[in-house]
Design a protein around this motif. Structure first.
Motif, mmCIF file in Angstrom:
data_model
loop_
_atom_site.group_PDB
_atom_site.id
_atom_site.type_symbol
_atom_site.label_atom_id
_atom_site.label_comp_id
_atom_site.label_asym_id
_atom_site.label_seq_id
_atom_site.Cartn_x
_atom_site.Cartn_y
_atom_site.Cartn_z
ATOM 1 N N VAL A 475 0.855 -1.188 0.000
ATOM 2 C CA VAL A 475 0.000 0.000 0.000
ATOM 3 C C VAL A 475 0.889 1.235 0.000
ATOM 4 C CG1 VAL A 475 -1.622 1.377 1.343
ATOM 5 C CG2 VAL A 475 -2.015 -1.071 1.070
ATOM 6 N N GLN A 476 0.607 2.135 -0.935
ATOM 7 C CA GLN A 476 1.354 3.391 -1.091
ATOM 8 C C GLN A 476 0.384 4.520 -0.788
ATOM 9 O OE1 GLN A 476 4.151 3.293 -4.409
ATOM 10 N NE2 GLN A 476 3.261 5.199 -5.153
ATOM 11 N N ASP A 477 0.567 5.215 0.343
ATOM 12 C CA ASP A 477 -0.456 6.153 0.796
ATOM 13 C C ASP A 477 0.162 7.164 1.753
ATOM 14 O OD1 ASP A 477 -3.044 7.021 2.404
ATOM 15 O OD2 ASP A 477 -3.751 5.885 0.662
ATOM 16 N N PRO A 478 -0.417 8.369 1.823
ATOM 17 C CA PRO A 478 0.097 9.340 2.796
ATOM 18 C C PRO A 478 -0.304 9.053 4.241
ATOM 19 C CG PRO A 478 -0.962 10.435 0.916
ATOM 20 C CD PRO A 478 -1.333 8.995 0.860
ATOM 21 N N TRP A 479 -1.424 8.314 4.434
ATOM 22 C CA TRP A 479 -1.986 8.162 5.781
ATOM 23 C C TRP A 479 -2.155 6.687 6.158
ATOM 24 C CZ3 TRP A 479 -4.132 11.481 2.096
ATOM 25 C CH2 TRP A 479 -3.884 12.851 2.309
ATOM 26 N N TRP A 480 -2.195 6.453 7.458
ATOM 27 C CA TRP A 480 -2.425 5.098 7.965
ATOM 28 C C TRP A 480 -3.911 4.770 7.870
ATOM 29 C CZ3 TRP A 480 0.838 1.347 8.391
ATOM 30 C CH2 TRP A 480 2.185 1.608 8.669
ATOM 31 N N SER A 481 -4.383 4.620 6.659
ATOM 32 C CA SER A 481 -5.769 4.227 6.437
ATOM 33 C C SER A 481 -5.969 2.784 6.904
ATOM 34 C CB SER A 481 -6.104 4.327 4.946
ATOM 35 O OG SER A 481 -5.403 3.321 4.235
ATOM 36 N N PRO A 482 -7.208 2.335 7.087
ATOM 37 C CA PRO A 482 -7.426 0.928 7.433
ATOM 38 C C PRO A 482 -6.752 -0.039 6.470
ATOM 39 C CG PRO A 482 -9.427 2.168 7.784
ATOM 40 C CD PRO A 482 -8.460 3.108 7.123
ATOM 41 N N SER A 483 -6.706 0.302 5.185
ATOM 42 C CA SER A 483 -6.061 -0.584 4.210
ATOM 43 C C SER A 483 -4.558 -0.646 4.429
ATOM 44 C CB SER A 483 -6.368 -0.117 2.787
ATOM 45 O OG SER A 483 -7.750 -0.179 2.525
ATOM 46 N N ALA A 484 -3.933 0.505 4.734
ATOM 47 C CA ALA A 484 -2.493 0.503 5.003
ATOM 48 C C ALA A 484 -2.176 -0.396 6.190
ATOM 49 C CB ALA A 484 -2.011 1.927 5.264
ATOM 50 N N ARG A 485 -3.037 -0.425 7.176
ATOM 51 C CA ARG A 485 -2.807 -1.244 8.367
ATOM 52 C C ARG A 485 -2.879 -2.737 8.056
ATOM 53 N NH1 ARG A 485 -4.408 2.317 13.234
ATOM 54 N NH2 ARG A 485 -4.541 4.352 12.241
ATOM 55 N N PHE A 486 -3.510 -3.094 6.940
ATOM 56 C CA PHE A 486 -3.613 -4.508 6.542
ATOM 57 C C PHE A 486 -2.581 -4.881 5.475
ATOM 58 C CE2 PHE A 486 -7.445 -4.627 8.940
ATOM 59 C CZ PHE A 486 -7.685 -5.972 9.198
ATOM 60 N N GLU A 728 -21.507 6.249 4.652
ATOM 61 C CA GLU A 728 -20.344 5.467 4.226
ATOM 62 C C GLU A 728 -19.058 6.252 4.437
ATOM 63 O OE1 GLU A 728 -18.358 6.059 1.273
ATOM 64 O OE2 GLU A 728 -19.436 7.848 0.671
ATOM 65 N N GLY A 729 -17.933 5.516 4.530
ATOM 66 C CA GLY A 729 -16.619 6.145 4.564
ATOM 67 C C GLY A 729 -15.975 6.243 5.922
ATOM 68 N N GLY A 730 -16.688 5.885 7.003
ATOM 69 C CA GLY A 730 -16.066 5.907 8.322
ATOM 70 C C GLY A 730 -14.952 4.870 8.399
ATOM 71 N N TRP A 731 -13.817 5.247 8.962
ATOM 72 C CA TRP A 731 -12.651 4.351 8.986
ATOM 73 C C TRP A 731 -12.892 3.153 9.912
ATOM 74 C CZ3 TRP A 731 -7.201 7.036 8.896
ATOM 75 C CH2 TRP A 731 -7.070 7.747 7.707
ATOM 76 N N TYR A 732 -12.623 1.982 9.381
ATOM 77 C CA TYR A 732 -12.750 0.738 10.135
ATOM 78 C C TYR A 732 -11.739 0.723 11.286
ATOM 79 C CZ TYR A 732 -12.204 -4.316 10.964
ATOM 80 O OH TYR A 732 -12.108 -5.563 11.531
ATOM 81 N N ASP A 733 -12.224 0.429 12.499
ATOM 82 C CA ASP A 733 -11.389 0.506 13.708
ATOM 83 C C ASP A 733 -11.675 -0.706 14.602
ATOM 84 O OD1 ASP A 733 -9.642 1.489 15.616
ATOM 85 O OD2 ASP A 733 -11.119 2.830 16.518
ATOM 86 N N PRO A 734 -11.088 -1.860 14.298
ATOM 87 C CA PRO A 734 -11.428 -3.078 15.033
ATOM 88 C C PRO A 734 -10.937 -3.054 16.479
ATOM 89 C CG PRO A 734 -9.586 -3.491 13.557
ATOM 90 C CD PRO A 734 -10.079 -2.099 13.252
#
Length: 792
Positions: A475-486, A728-734
């Motif tokens: 994952v190439q991204d500026p922020w620690w999005s839920p996808s970056a964390r996976f 929609e769009g709220g960041w997943y936070d398990p």
């Protein structure tokens, strides 16, 4: 001869190849990162704006005067830039760093990352790409979905830029379609016209329409989200001019409240039934436009037996429609008469097609519009583009700014984007889409730039299962999005405020300066991919010998050569000056389908017959029971009348949020203005809440058999009973990072939505609007939200 910054740089580094070898030097010299105090013009996914700098730091925002209605989210740009959730350095999941492809993939999402150098990170990326290509072939390399990361960029279109890099390496498996309007994009050209965004100009609507029916859209909110908030003002102007506005929506939206228009609450997923009830009234009361039906449409006589019930024994009366939609029969009949008796614009949204059998709703609205017979008349007809930011904007005479080309992908057979999880989980499976057979590739490596599938895609727990399937996730991204964390490997890309590009909005071409140089250890996408291309042996093909700034000038000069209405300045003057080229606005005279109405023979539509089709031989020939040959009411897989509704009695809607762009900007300060108990707000009908002992401000748990999420309750009569809204769009936070089935602490609706089935075999589109669930007051501790914290 005057010496500009760019000519100076070109003089000290001979040749284009020299610039490509020193991209940081070229960018720093040609951008605006060196401005210490003053304004810097930038371009973002939510539009162009000036960033205000003091002491070299971005401290504020100034909106462009040409950008239309003000919007407070623009003020979050400084926080977005310096946000604590920034990825500050290359990071690799500890387990992957140790064991590579043999790593424990259930550990993905655990947030256990190790910082590495750029050299080590790119070395591992290139090694893994080469390994997968050699062992499994290019089809096992997959480009992930980039969402809306750079929708308004031209050079930094992250999907195209990443695909260009992959194509230079021999190609990759990929996808087609989108989450926004896939069902309508497939069905509309087959039965009506080609573009779901087509609309008459607003001045024509303002001067001629007497009634506007908003069907499944919330334009005051959605037009603010994107750049060029011209259409936001246009809706206020429509109300000011006395045009009657009626909104058909399960919830009393921002548009209903701000425009003070009439609200017809409708049960979610029942739009086709309402359209059929309206059409039945038109037919039985002899209100249909017989001349238009005869001269401009095909198949009405074959559709009529279904409408009257002669075909299936069920007349599609207003009473029948009322029993399904919840709208009183007299209201349905009254609306049909009103629409037939006055110049009416039906403004359809895209929410109605993000449903099971989503192809049917837009087709039904087209059929209704054809029976009314006002298509091609000023202020009349049907549009699916007026809820969009530039919908109805008078078309200026201006060149189109080009963008980076992805090149040619040598890997064939992309799959529909809504099949993403299914494709990851089932390599070799064959599906059907609009008559074609598509076989999923064996995906071993996923590379995503600027995407957030863990929030974006439906059925999050299935997405987690799918993300465990590939051997490598980058994952190439500026922020620690839920996808970056996976991910296994996270590469810190600079944001759109730290790179140079061009913008094109409404009637403007704008410079998009880097407000600051890339922060922390981030690099631009172009820098990252250029170095990877160099390691993998196709640098020249990727860059064509151009630096970032030379690409920007290349696209500008190409647009300048096309410009007829305005003499555009030379690039150096444009870049160093105000950075805005404004073109004359259009005359505002365009009427959608006017040419077709004037001469259907010489100006045919995109259908096989060239006419609007009540019955489509093309669709019928496919023989799909989930997408019949004419608009048809088919019960969705989940709704108030479906199996499981006793257990999960609430229908979930998850429309666009009013204060972010999908999941973008969820991590910024504006979030604090709308969250409830630090979580996404969930709108609950007062009677539903009373039955469950819920009051406003409570933390509640939404749940079904697919997942569970916490949210903050807003109890109100402004939503239909039996319906619940979580945007929609709220960041997943398990609560338990990386664990499938974990409780989401923040409020992501995709824990609850369906991934299968999809709309139908025709479009294979998402049905995120089709889901049932229940809600209860949360009795556990108020779990802290950690979705927006940095990792590592």
């Amino acid at each position: 001869m005057s010496i500009t910054r760019s000519t100076f740089i070109r003089s000290i580094i001979p040749g284009a190849v020299g610039l490509a070898m020193f991209p940081h030097l070229a960018r720093g010299a040609s951008g605006s990162g060196g401005v210490v105090d003053g304004r810097v013009l930038v371009n973002t996914s939510i539009g162009p704006m000036f960033l205000v700098k003091k002491g070299g730091k971005v401290v504020g925002v100034e909106q462009l005067k040409q950008d239309g209605e003000p919007w407070k989210l623009l003020g979050d740009m400084p926080d977005r830039l310096y946000n604590k959730a920034r990825v500050k350095a290359p990071m690799i999941r500890r387990e992957f760093l140790k064991n590579r492809e043999k790593s424990d993939r259930t550990d993905r999402g655990s947030r256990d990352f190790v910082e590495v150098s750029w050299d080590d990170a790119l070395k591992i990326v290139s090694e893994e790409m080469q390994r997968i290509k050699t062992k499994f072939g290019n089809a096992s390399l997959h480009r992930g979905k980039s969402s809306w990361a750079s929708n308004h960029a031209h050079f930094y279109r992250t999907e195209a830029l990443l695909q260009r890099f992959l194509n230079g390496f021999g190609g990759s498996s990929t996808f087609f379609g989108n989450y926004s309007n896939q069902a309508i994009s497939e069905i509309l050209p087959a039965v009506a016209w080609s573009s779901p965004a087509a609309a008459s100009d607003w001045p024509v609507i303002h001067q001629n329409a007497k009634l506007m029916v908003l069907w499944g859209c919330n334009p005051v909110a959605t037009t603010r989200i994107l750049s060029g908030r011209y259409a936001t003002h246009a809706w206020y102007e429509a109300k000011k001019r006395g045009i009657e506005i009626i909104a058909i929506d399960p919830m009393k939206s921002e548009t209903v409240k701000e425009l003070g228009c009439e609200w017809l609450p409708i049960r979610p997923n029942t739009d086709v039934a309402l359209a059929l009830g309206l059409m039945h009234t038109l037919l039985t009361e002899n209100l249909q436009d017989k001349a238009f039906i005869e001269g401009y449409t095909k198949g009405f006589k074959d559709f009529e037996p279904y409408l009257t019930g002669a075909k299936d024994g069920t007349p599609k009366t207003a009473e029948w429609a009322s029993g399904i939609t919840g709208i009183p029969a007299d209201t349905i009949r009254g609306l049909a008469r009103k629409m037939a008796g006055t110049r009416t614009t039906i403004a359809g949204g895209w929410s109605t097609q993000r449903q099971h059998h989503g192809e049917q709703a837009p087709w039904a609205l087209v059929a209704l519009g054809a029976m009314l017979g006002q298509m091609g008349l000023p202020g009349g007809g049907v549009s699916f583009g007026l809820h969009y930011a530039d919908g109805g904007y008078p078309r200026p005479t201006m060149p189109v700014v080009g963008g980076i080309s992805p090149g040619t992908n040598a890997v064939p057979n992309p799959f529909p984007i809504a099949c993403l999880s299914d494709a990851y989980l089932n390599p070799g499976k064959t599906i059907e889409c609009k008559g074609r057979k598509i076989t999923y590739p064996d995906i071993r490596l996923v590379y995503t730039s600027g995407g957030n599938q863990l929030t974006h895609h439906q059925d999050t727990n299935r997405v987690i299962e799918a993300f465990r399937k590939p051997e490598v996730v980058i994952v190439q991204d500026p922020w620690w999005s839920p996808s970056a964390r996976f991910a296994d490997i996270v590469l810190p890309a600079s944001s759109d405020l730290e790179r140079n590009d061009l913008g094109q909005t409404l009637n403007l071409i704008t410079a998009a300066h880097a407000a600051v140089d890339p922060l922390f250890k981030s690099r631009t996408d172009y820098d990252i991919l250029t170095e990877l291309a160099d390691r993998l042996g196709h640098r020249q093909a990727f860059t064509e010998g151009r630096s970032e700034m030379e690409w920007v000038q290349f696209f500008y000069d190409a647009a300048k050569a096309q410009s007829k209405a305005v003499k555009m300045p030379d690039f150096d003057e444009f870049w160093a000056g105000e950075g805005i080229v404004e073109f004359p606005a259009g005359k505002g005279e365009f009427v959608h389908l006017a040419d077709f109405r004037n001469d259907p023979l010489l100006q045919p539509l995109s259908t096989a017959s060239g006419l609007i089709e009540f019955v489509s031989p093309y669709v019928g020939k496919l023989g799909y029971d989930d997408c019949p040959a004419h608009p048809t009411w088919i019960e969705p897989v989940e709704w108030k009348g479906s199996k499981g509704a006793d257990k999960f009695p609430l229908q979930l809607i998850s429309p666009h949020p009013p204060l972010r762009l999908h999941s973008q900007m969820c991590n910024t300060e504006t979030r604090k203005s709308y969250t409830v108990a630090d979580r996404e707000p969930v709108v609950i009908n007062a009677e539903d809440a009373a039955k469950r002992g819920i009051k406003s401000g409570d933390i509640v748990r939404l749940f079904n058999d697919r997942g569970q999420t916490l949210a903050g309750a807003i109890v109100t009569p402004d939503i239909l009973q039996g319906t619940i809204c979580l945007h929609e769009g709220g960041w997943y936070d398990p609560a338990k990072p990386g664990e499938k089935g974990a409780l989401d602490k923040y409020g992501s609706p995709n824990l609850l939505t369906l991934d299968v089935p999809l709309s139908s075999r025709f479009a294979q589109a998402t049905i995120s609007g089709t889901a049932i669930c229940d809600v209860e007051k949360w009795k556990g501790e108020a779990l802290p939200v950690t979705a927006f914290d940095a990792v590592g």
